[in-house]
Motif scaffolding. Structure first.
Motif, PDB file in Angstrom:
ATOM      1  N   LEU A 223       0.830  -1.211   0.000  1.00 16.85           N
ATOM      2  CA  LEU A 223       0.000   0.000   0.000  1.00 16.85           C
ATOM      3  C   LEU A 223       0.863   1.258   0.000  1.00 16.85           C
ATOM      4  CD1 LEU A 223      -2.976  -0.771   2.415  1.00 16.85           C
ATOM      5  CD2 LEU A 223      -3.157   0.095   0.088  1.00 16.85           C
ATOM      6  N   VAL A 224       1.969   1.204   0.748  1.00 17.47           N
ATOM      7  CA  VAL A 224       2.852   2.378   0.810  1.00 17.47           C
ATOM      8  C   VAL A 224       3.527   2.622  -0.535  1.00 17.47           C
ATOM      9  CG1 VAL A 224       4.920   3.319   1.904  1.00 17.47           C
ATOM     10  CG2 VAL A 224       3.198   2.126   3.286  1.00 17.47           C
ATOM     11  N   THR A 225       3.960   1.536  -1.159  1.00 19.50           N
ATOM     12  CA  THR A 225       4.697   1.664  -2.426  1.00 19.50           C
ATOM     13  C   THR A 225       3.797   1.649  -3.653  1.00 19.50           C
ATOM     14  OG1 THR A 225       5.013  -0.747  -2.489  1.00 19.50           O
ATOM     15  CG2 THR A 225       6.734   0.579  -1.429  1.00 19.50           C
ATOM     16  N   GLU A 235      -8.160  -2.556  -3.796  1.00 18.87           N
ATOM     17  CA  GLU A 235      -7.997  -4.012  -3.708  1.00 18.87           C
ATOM     18  C   GLU A 235      -7.110  -4.404  -2.532  1.00 18.87           C
ATOM     19  OE1 GLU A 235      -6.472  -5.021  -7.488  1.00 18.87           O
ATOM     20  OE2 GLU A 235      -8.417  -4.898  -8.538  1.00 18.87           O
ATOM     21  N   LEU A 236      -6.018  -3.660  -2.338  1.00 22.28           N
ATOM     22  CA  LEU A 236      -5.140  -3.959  -1.208  1.00 22.28           C
ATOM     23  C   LEU A 236      -5.817  -3.678   0.123  1.00 22.28           C
ATOM     24  CD1 LEU A 236      -1.742  -2.580  -2.570  1.00 22.28           C
ATOM     25  CD2 LEU A 236      -2.339  -4.972  -2.180  1.00 22.28           C
ATOM     26  N   SER A 237      -6.602  -2.594   0.193  1.00 22.34           N
ATOM     27  CA  SER A 237      -7.327  -2.287   1.428  1.00 22.34           C
ATOM     28  C   SER A 237      -8.374  -3.353   1.730  1.00 22.34           C
ATOM     29  CB  SER A 237      -7.990  -0.911   1.312  1.00 22.34           C
ATOM     30  OG  SER A 237      -7.037   0.100   1.107  1.00 22.34           O
ATOM     31  N   GLY A 238      -9.062  -3.825   0.688  1.00 23.33           N
ATOM     32  CA  GLY A 238     -10.033  -4.889   0.887  1.00 23.33           C
ATOM     33  C   GLY A 238      -9.380  -6.185   1.338  1.00 23.33           C
ATOM     34  N   ILE A 243      -8.084 -10.106   5.709  1.00 21.18           N
ATOM     35  CA  ILE A 243      -7.125 -10.790   6.584  1.00 21.18           C
ATOM     36  C   ILE A 243      -7.354 -10.381   8.040  1.00 21.18           C
ATOM     37  CG2 ILE A 243      -4.684 -11.111   7.092  1.00 21.18           C
ATOM     38  CD1 ILE A 243      -5.560 -12.432   4.536  1.00 21.18           C
ATOM     39  N   GLY A 244      -7.662  -9.101   8.265  1.00 21.58           N
ATOM     40  CA  GLY A 244      -7.951  -8.657   9.632  1.00 21.58           C
ATOM     41  C   GLY A 244      -9.195  -9.326  10.208  1.00 21.58           C
ATOM     42  N   ALA A 245     -10.226  -9.515   9.371  1.00 26.40           N
ATOM     43  CA  ALA A 245     -11.441 -10.188   9.843  1.00 26.40           C
ATOM     44  C   ALA A 245     -11.163 -11.648  10.194  1.00 26.40           C
ATOM     45  CB  ALA A 245     -12.527 -10.105   8.777  1.00 26.40           C
ATOM     46  N   ILE A 246     -10.347 -12.325   9.376  1.00 30.96           N
ATOM     47  CA  ILE A 246     -10.004 -13.715   9.682  1.00 30.96           C
ATOM     48  C   ILE A 246      -9.178 -13.789  10.965  1.00 30.96           C
ATOM     49  CG2 ILE A 246      -8.702 -15.706   8.855  1.00 30.96           C
ATOM     50  CD1 ILE A 246      -9.504 -14.943   6.038  1.00 30.96           C
ATOM     51  N   LEU A 247      -8.282 -12.836  11.151  1.00 31.54           N
ATOM     52  CA  LEU A 247      -7.528 -12.782  12.403  1.00 31.54           C
ATOM     53  C   LEU A 247      -8.458 -12.603  13.605  1.00 31.54           C
ATOM     54  CD1 LEU A 247      -4.319 -10.680  11.647  1.00 31.54           C
ATOM     55  CD2 LEU A 247      -4.416 -12.914  12.733  1.00 31.54           C
TER      56      LEU A 247
END
Length: 495
Positions: A223-225, A235-238, A243-247
């Motif tokens: 996301l930074v690059t 797409e990267l934010s989604g 991944i955060g929801a699965i965590l």
């Protein structure tokens, strides 16, 4: 063995040193085998032959050469140890059986490398979990084989599916981390998950968290690059959100496992002094964590503008779990108040837990796909809350009825000299006899040395003078005894 146990593994120089030492070990083992075949008996000769074959197989194993010859050496060593384990005393049989178990993973790995085994590369991780000195030589190889297999699978993985959404994955490191986490999830949610002990599941959860956190760090670096393309960033934010929801889901599962472990130790009688027994306050803390986890997961899922049906269903599931966790937390909070002797608070909390369990049960039964296990747990919670509230009510009434009687007994037994209790003599009262005043070392007895605080003692009162007739006494005049001032000539005119 010393070089293989280094934190980052042996470097090129240390590896050459390691192989050189193994080569010397093979040479001395061969000489030892020849000597035993000449001077020793048949059993000693077989043991030396098995040892020499094992060392030769270990050398080829470490050099990544001649897997068929290494397999032949390991099989020869296993056959000898199996035969030797059938004879001799019990200690010798146990030792030979341990050697067979240590050689078996090496044989399976060699079969896999030469293509004569149906064992998948992802299944090699089960070999590395076996304990034994023989496995320390090739655990690094197992990790390398697993990483290679994940890289091959990651090449075909282009998208990540989550709740009806598809997110493309362009970074190879992200794909490998996600694949590693998914392989570990199969061990937890697979058919053999019920046979796994709780401690092993906790270790697997830690590895899953590490893999997903590594994937998220790669995503955020991308996301930074990333360029100014809004589609790529979306797409990267989604993907990061997925991944955060699965965590969050795995964190809830892990905390529920901790609750299960704590409940099993709640009413357990402690046989071992080192064994820790769960207190109700610990369960209250765990349910606080679960409530926070469900709230965070619900906020994360509900953060999008255009939510799909699957996301709405997950948010509703989080809300339902939150109601169940709130009822459980209230129940164990009531238990903590009950253990402290606070009957009123415990009765009110048990009644509240019963109402929360009833509300959660009604909502769960009205759902389309109701979880029968959770329904059973809620019914048990409802019945226990009702029975405990009745018990607390009865105990509170009994204590209220006995309170005046107990108070009157305590007041009637009060004494100023401290002799209301029948106690043994103190050390200061029996200095002429040899007897321990502290007691045995393994017994929790209060030392009987001197009374503290000291008892009341009578004290002589001070005399009190009551001057009641002072205002009625007429004292004689003392003016005649007072000194008179002399006046001058001028002062006579002015008085």
């Amino acid at each position: 063995m010393e070089k293989k146990t280094l934190p980052d593994g042996p470097n090129a120089r240390q590896r050459s040193y390691l192989i050189g030492r193994l080569r010397k070990a093979v040479k001395w083992a061969s000489l030892f085998q020849e000597l035993c075949s000449i001077k020793g008996d048949s059993r000693t000769s077989l043991e030396a032959e098995a040892y020499a074959a094992y060392m030769k197989g270990s050398l080829l194993f470490e050099k990544d050469q001649n897997w068929d010859v290494a397999l032949k050496c390991f099989k020869s060593a296993r056959a000898v140890y199996e035969e030797l384990g059938k004879y001799g005393d019990l200690e010798n049989q146990v030792l030979c059986r341990e050697r067979v178990e240590e050689v078996e993973p090496s044989i399976r790995y060699c079969l896999h490398k030469i293509g004569e085994s149906n064992l998948q590369t992802s299944e090699l991780v089960s070999i590395g979990e076996i304990e034994g000195p023989a496995l320390d030589l090739f655990k690094a190889k197992l990790e390398a084989a697993m990483a290679e297999a994940r890289s091959q699978q990651a090449a075909s993985m282009t998208e990540f599916h989550w709740l009806g959404n598809r997110f493309p994955i362009s970074n190879a490191k992200t794909r490998v981390s996600i694949l590693k986490a998914q392989e570990l999830e199969k061990d937890i949610h697979g058919s053999a998950a019920d046979s796994l002990p709780a401690e092993k599941k906790l270790v697997l959860y830690d590895k899953i968290f590490a893999a997903y956190h590594e994937a998220r760090s790669c995503i955020r670096n991308d996301l930074v690059t990333a360029a100014n393309s809004e589609n790529v960033k979306d797409e990267l934010s989604g993907l990061d959100k997925a991944i955060g929801a699965i965590l969050g889901q795995r964190t809830i599962e892990r905390n529920q496992l901790l609750v299960k472990i704590a409940k099993s130790k709640l009413n357990k009688v402690r046989d071992d002094k080192n064994e820790k027994v769960t207190k109700p306050e610990e369960l209250v803390r765990l349910y606080d964590l679960l409530l926070q986890n469900t709230a965070d997961l619900s906020d994360l899922v509900s953060s999008g503008r255009d939510r799909k049906i699957e996301e709405v269903a997950l948010a509703e599931e989080c809300e339902l779990k939150s109601m169940v966790f709130r009822a459980e937390r209230c129940f164990y909070l009531a238990k903590s108040y009950s253990s402290a002797g606070k009957r009123t608070e415990a009765y009110a909390l048990y009644s509240r837990a019963r109402s929360l369990a009833d509300a959660a049960l009604m909502k769960l039964q009205s759902a389309n796909a109701a979880d029968q296990v959770m329904i059973k747990e809620l019914r048990t919670l409802y019945n226990e809350s009702r029975s405990n509230s009745c018990a607390e009510h009865a105990r509170g009434i009994m204590e209220e009825e006995k309170a005046p009687e107990n108070l009157s007994k305590k007041i009637s037994n009060i004494s100023l000299n401290g002799t209301d209790k029948k106690m043994e003599k103190l050390l200061m009262e029996k200095l002429d006899t040899y007897e321990s005043a502290v007691g045995e070392a393994n017994m929790k007895v209060v030392p009987r040395i001197e009374t503290f605080p000291p008892a009341f003692q009578p004290v002589a009162r001070n005399p009190i003078v009551l001057d009641l007739a002072y205002n009625l006494i007429e004292f004689p005049s003392l003016d005649s005894r007072m000194k008179k001032d002399k006046k001058g000539f001028i002062s006579r005119f002015w008085g």
